[in-house]
Design a protein around this motif. Structure first.
Motif, PDB file in Angstrom:
ATOM      1  N   GLN A  21       0.854  -1.241   0.035  1.00  0.00           N
ATOM      2  CA  GLN A  21       0.003   0.026  -0.245  1.00  0.00           C
ATOM      3  C   GLN A  21       0.873   1.265   0.198  1.00  0.00           C
ATOM      4  N   SER A  22       0.290   2.162  -0.367  1.00  0.00           N
ATOM      5  CA  SER A  22       0.885   3.525  -0.470  1.00  0.00           C
ATOM      6  C   SER A  22       0.358   4.703   0.339  1.00  0.00           C
ATOM      7  N   ILE A  23       0.969   4.937   1.630  1.00  0.00           N
ATOM      8  CA  ILE A  23       0.148   5.908   2.511  1.00  0.00           C
ATOM      9  C   ILE A  23       1.011   7.221   2.664  1.00  0.00           C
ATOM     10  N   LYS A  24       0.203   8.338   2.752  1.00  0.00           N
ATOM     11  CA  LYS A  24       0.807   9.640   2.974  1.00  0.00           C
ATOM     12  C   LYS A  24       0.928  10.061   4.581  1.00  0.00           C
ATOM     13  N   ILE A  25       2.055  10.214   4.843  1.00  0.00           N
ATOM     14  CA  ILE A  25       2.281  10.642   6.280  1.00  0.00           C
ATOM     15  C   ILE A  25       2.892  12.119   6.481  1.00  0.00           C
ATOM     16  N   ARG A  26       2.597  12.736   7.523  1.00  0.00           N
ATOM     17  CA  ARG A  26       3.302  14.074   7.566  1.00  0.00           C
ATOM     18  C   ARG A  26       4.618  14.155   8.433  1.00  0.00           C
ATOM     19  N   ILE A  27       5.351  14.664   7.866  1.00  0.00           N
ATOM     20  CA  ILE A  27       6.834  14.749   8.288  1.00  0.00           C
ATOM     21  C   ILE A  27       7.131  16.095   9.151  1.00  0.00           C
ATOM     22  N   LEU A  28       7.663  16.237  10.253  1.00  0.00           N
ATOM     23  CA  LEU A  28       7.864  17.423  10.816  1.00  0.00           C
ATOM     24  C   LEU A  28       9.480  17.293  11.284  1.00  0.00           C
ATOM     25  N   HIS A  29      10.025  18.071  10.813  1.00  0.00           N
ATOM     26  CA  HIS A  29      11.601  18.682  11.076  1.00  0.00           C
ATOM     27  C   HIS A  29      11.721  19.431  12.428  1.00  0.00           C
ATOM     28  N   LEU A  30      12.249  18.856  13.251  1.00  0.00           N
ATOM     29  CA  LEU A  30      12.355  19.462  14.580  1.00  0.00           C
ATOM     30  C   LEU A  30      13.523  19.661  15.043  1.00  0.00           C
ATOM     31  N   ARG A  35      20.443  19.189  18.516  1.00  0.00           N
ATOM     32  CA  ARG A  35      19.597  17.893  18.473  1.00  0.00           C
ATOM     33  C   ARG A  35      18.533  18.254  17.603  1.00  0.00           C
ATOM     34  N   LYS A  36      18.477  17.151  16.565  1.00  0.00           N
ATOM     35  CA  LYS A  36      17.382  17.158  15.495  1.00  0.00           C
ATOM     36  C   LYS A  36      16.518  16.133  15.573  1.00  0.00           C
ATOM     37  N   ILE A  37      15.163  16.070  15.485  1.00  0.00           N
ATOM     38  CA  ILE A  37      14.160  15.155  15.384  1.00  0.00           C
ATOM     39  C   ILE A  37      13.439  14.988  14.092  1.00  0.00           C
ATOM     40  N   LEU A  38      13.509  13.806  13.416  1.00  0.00           N
ATOM     41  CA  LEU A  38      12.693  13.648  12.618  1.00  0.00           C
ATOM     42  C   LEU A  38      11.365  12.975  12.839  1.00  0.00           C
ATOM     43  N   ALA A  39      10.176  13.905  12.919  1.00  0.00           N
ATOM     44  CA  ALA A  39       8.925  13.439  13.601  1.00  0.00           C
ATOM     45  C   ALA A  39       8.062  13.053  12.493  1.00  0.00           C
ATOM     46  N   SER A  40       7.120  12.165  12.523  1.00  0.00           N
ATOM     47  CA  SER A  40       6.121  11.673  11.708  1.00  0.00           C
ATOM     48  C   SER A  40       4.609  11.411  12.514  1.00  0.00           C
ATOM     49  N   TYR A  41       3.699  11.804  11.586  1.00  0.00           N
ATOM     50  CA  TYR A  41       2.487  11.194  12.304  1.00  0.00           C
ATOM     51  C   TYR A  41       1.188  11.149  11.290  1.00  0.00           C
ATOM     52  N   PHE A  42       0.248  10.409  11.581  1.00  0.00           N
ATOM     53  CA  PHE A  42      -0.743  10.368  10.737  1.00  0.00           C
ATOM     54  C   PHE A  42      -1.896  10.019  11.486  1.00  0.00           C
ATOM     55  N   PHE A  43      -3.269  10.372  11.195  1.00  0.00           N
ATOM     56  CA  PHE A  43      -4.422   9.948  11.774  1.00  0.00           C
ATOM     57  C   PHE A  43      -4.816   8.682  11.307  1.00  0.00           C
ATOM     58  N   PHE A  44      -5.174   7.710  12.002  1.00  0.00           N
ATOM     59  CA  PHE A  44      -5.616   6.326  11.465  1.00  0.00           C
ATOM     60  C   PHE A  44      -6.968   6.208  12.018  1.00  0.00           C
ATOM     61  N   GLU A  45      -7.868   6.621  10.992  1.00  0.00           N
ATOM     62  CA  GLU A  45      -9.181   6.615  11.615  1.00  0.00           C
ATOM     63  C   GLU A  45     -10.314   5.765  10.852  1.00  0.00           C
ATOM     64  N   ARG A  46     -10.801   4.783  11.254  1.00  0.00           N
ATOM     65  CA  ARG A  46     -11.697   3.831  10.725  1.00  0.00           C
ATOM     66  C   ARG A  46     -11.278   3.623   9.199  1.00  0.00           C
ATOM     67  N   GLY A  47     -10.137   3.140   9.097  1.00  0.00           N
ATOM     68  CA  GLY A  47      -9.616   2.828   7.889  1.00  0.00           C
ATOM     69  C   GLY A  47      -8.911   3.778   7.103  1.00  0.00           C
ATOM     70  N   ARG A  48      -9.238   5.220   7.526  1.00  0.00           N
ATOM     71  CA  ARG A  48      -8.661   6.152   6.550  1.00  0.00           C
ATOM     72  C   ARG A  48      -7.300   6.521   7.304  1.00  0.00           C
ATOM     73  N   ALA A  73      -7.297   6.915  15.817  1.00  0.00           N
ATOM     74  CA  ALA A  73      -6.154   6.751  16.412  1.00  0.00           C
ATOM     75  C   ALA A  73      -5.225   7.707  15.914  1.00  0.00           C
ATOM     76  N   LEU A  74      -4.215   8.150  16.732  1.00  0.00           N
ATOM     77  CA  LEU A  74      -3.183   9.054  16.096  1.00  0.00           C
ATOM     78  C   LEU A  74      -1.751   8.246  15.988  1.00  0.00           C
ATOM     79  N   VAL A  75      -1.360   8.156  14.920  1.00  0.00           N
ATOM     80  CA  VAL A  75       0.011   7.210  15.143  1.00  0.00           C
ATOM     81  C   VAL A  75       1.163   8.053  14.869  1.00  0.00           C
ATOM     82  N   ARG A  76       2.129   8.166  15.873  1.00  0.00           N
ATOM     83  CA  ARG A  76       3.322   9.039  15.717  1.00  0.00           C
ATOM     84  C   ARG A  76       4.467   8.236  15.984  1.00  0.00           C
ATOM     85  N   ALA A  77       5.459   8.453  14.973  1.00  0.00           N
ATOM     86  CA  ALA A  77       6.828   7.889  15.036  1.00  0.00           C
ATOM     87  C   ALA A  77       7.951   8.989  14.928  1.00  0.00           C
ATOM     88  N   GLU A  78       8.857   8.958  15.956  1.00  0.00           N
ATOM     89  CA  GLU A  78       9.785  10.060  15.968  1.00  0.00           C
ATOM     90  C   GLU A  78      11.183   9.420  16.081  1.00  0.00           C
TER      91      GLU A  78
END
Lengths: 111, 385
Positions: A21-30, A35-48, A73-78
């Motif tokens: 599958q191809s999914i679009k996620i949001r990337i935040l450069h902090l 110190r640098k963090i590459l953060a990402s998140y997406f809402f995973f809601e009812r299959g969307r 749900a909100l999925v975050r990976a940093e």
């Protein structure tokens, strides 16, 4: 930002997941000092998979009416980057990780 | 009767409004409804512009407004947008006034504007305002301290006094003064100033006034700390100064209002607009409209309660069982603090942090699973400036 990190850049990026599958996620450069963090998140809601907070609100409303569900749900990976790490290299590690958890998510977050 | 029906049907909305207002940033809102009632009563008693509480002119247009307002409330409830929820509540109240008083409702324009203060600002505006005000107040306080021969170093919202650092936190941003001061400007202007420009002046000074008085408060805190009264600055004085500074701001506002009232002669007295004669609405019409509205409230609130909650949730595995080993990464479990849990109101939550082989490549992975219709109450921590 919380914790004193500055938000340098926000972007949406596409990921190819392990099951094709191809999914679009949001990337935040902090950044905070060196110190640098590459953060990402997406809402995973009812299959969307949603990145825009506005769309998130819209589908909350829409799915409540059409599907009778208001869960989500909100999925975050940093990733805490090493000082000399290139952004692309960091993104590759982060996306590997997200691809791995993506296949596990449906058991825990109803689609 | 209609009001009772409205309040009963949408009781959860009102309850949440009260909870929200209970927070220290919003407790001025307890004044709004009594103030609204007083202003209406004042119109009626002083016959300011021909409004009379007992003269009804039922209008079916109110019904349209009520449908619109309910629409907003439903949209806000299902989409979890508080501004829509309370905006809808306000629209419905305005529409109720129109329903009962018809065109005479415009005579209540001012009290209805005041009533709009029950609607919370959208979070992004709130954030923007808080951030800006905090920065201005910090910079100004640092300048005041330098003027008082205190050497300070300011970085953003942190004022370094050498012996101690003062942090101008969100709660001390002056936003807590901003909304009450806008409210005060409107009311003072309404009673003391007849000309429009005078009322505008009062509104324009609100933002600088709230920044200046707040910066003054931070300055006093810093000055007391430097001069060996650190405990005083952090305890009694912090709470007392909040109150005293607001009183000073109010006094300044009043002074400005009285001064500018003398500058411009009051506008020539125009005879109050003739009250529209009470439209002869038959009792039957009044009854029909009341019944329609009550049914509308009852039905819509009932429908809203039927709409989904977490009960409709499909089966799922609990997040506690989420694998700890993901590919080459080994995870360990962490729990979020009680404060965060309370703020998020999730059904279940899992927070994992996976530590990979390389020391500096640390992931944190957080997955929240929540029911969006739980009450989310933001509480600003009460902390010293």
């Amino acid at each position: 930002m919380g914790g004193g990190f500055d938000l340098l850049k926000t972007e949406d990026r596409l990921l190819q997941t392990a099951n094709g599958q191809s999914i679009k996620i949001r990337i935040l450069h902090l950044k905070q000092g060196s110190r640098k963090i590459l953060a990402s998140y997406f809402f995973f809601e009812r299959g969307r998979v949603i990145t825009s907070p506005w769309k998130n609100k819209f589908y909350l409303f829409w799915d409540a009416l059409t599907k009778g569900r208001t869960d989500g749900a909100l999925v975050r990976a940093e990733l805490l980057m090493t000082p000399d790490q290139a952004e692309e290299e960091a993104f590759a590690i982060l996306s590997d990780f997200i691809e791995e958890i993506w296949v596990l998510l449906p058991d825990y977050v109803p689609t | 009767m209609i009001t009772a029906c409205f309040v009963t049907a949408y009781l959860p909305f009102f309850e949440r409004l009260v909870i929200r207002r209970d927070s220290v940033d919003n407790n001025y809102c307890y004044l709004i409804v009594p103030l609204f009632v007083y202003l209406c009563w004042d119109q009626h008693r002083n016959d300011r512009n021909g409004f009379h509480l007992g003269v009804f002119a039922w209008s079916a247009w109110g019904l349209v407004g009520i449908i619109f307002g309910i629409g907003f409330m439903v949209l806000g409830e299902l989409g979890s947008v508080y501004t829509f929820q309370y905006g809808g509540l306000w629209i419905t109240m305005v529409a109720l006034v129109i329903l009962v008083y018809g065109r005479n409702a415009r005579l209540l324009a001012f009290p209805l504007t005041i009533l709009a203060f029950i609607v919370p600002l959208p979070p992004f505006i709130n954030r923007m305002l808080t951030f800006e005000l905090r920065m201005y107040a910090s910079t100004l306080a640092a300048k005041m301290l330098r003027l008082a021969n205190v050497s300070v170093h300011q970085t953003g919202n942190i004022i370094d006094l050498g012996i101690e650092k003062l942090q101008v936190v969100d709660a001390c941003s002056g936003l807590r003064y901003l909304m009450p001061l806008i409210l005060m400007a409107l009311i003072v202007g309404y009673f003391f100033n007849q000309r429009v420009w005078q009322r505008i002046v009062l509104l324009v000074i609100v933002a600088p006034l709230s920044i200046v008085v707040n910066a003054f408060r931070v300055f006093l805190s810093g000055w007391l700390t430097v001069n060996g009264h650190r405990e005083l600055a952090q305890s009694f004085f912090h709470d007392f100064s909040g109150w005293a500074v607001f009183m000073i701001a109010g006094a300044i506002m009043l002074l400005v209002a009285v001064t500018i009232a003398k500058l411009g002669a009051p506008p020539p007295q125009t005879p109050p607009p003739a009250r529209r004669p009470a439209v002869k609405t038959s009792q039957r019409r009044a009854l029909a409209l009341s019944a329609a509205v009550c049914i509308l409230f009852g039905f819509s609130a009932f429908a809203l309660r039927l709409t989904p909650t977490a009960a409709n949730l499909p089966a799922r595995a609990r997040l506690e069982g989420f694998p700890m080993q993901i590919a080459q990464w080994q995870g360990h479990q962490q729990y979020l603090s009680k404060e965060i849990m309370e703020e998020l109101w999730p059904m279940t939550m899992s927070a994992r942090s996976t530590a990979p082989p390389r020391w500096a490549t640390a992931f944190s992975f957080l997955s929240l699973f929540m029911n969006t219709r739980g009450p989310v109450i933001r509480r600003m921590p009460r902390r010293p400036v």
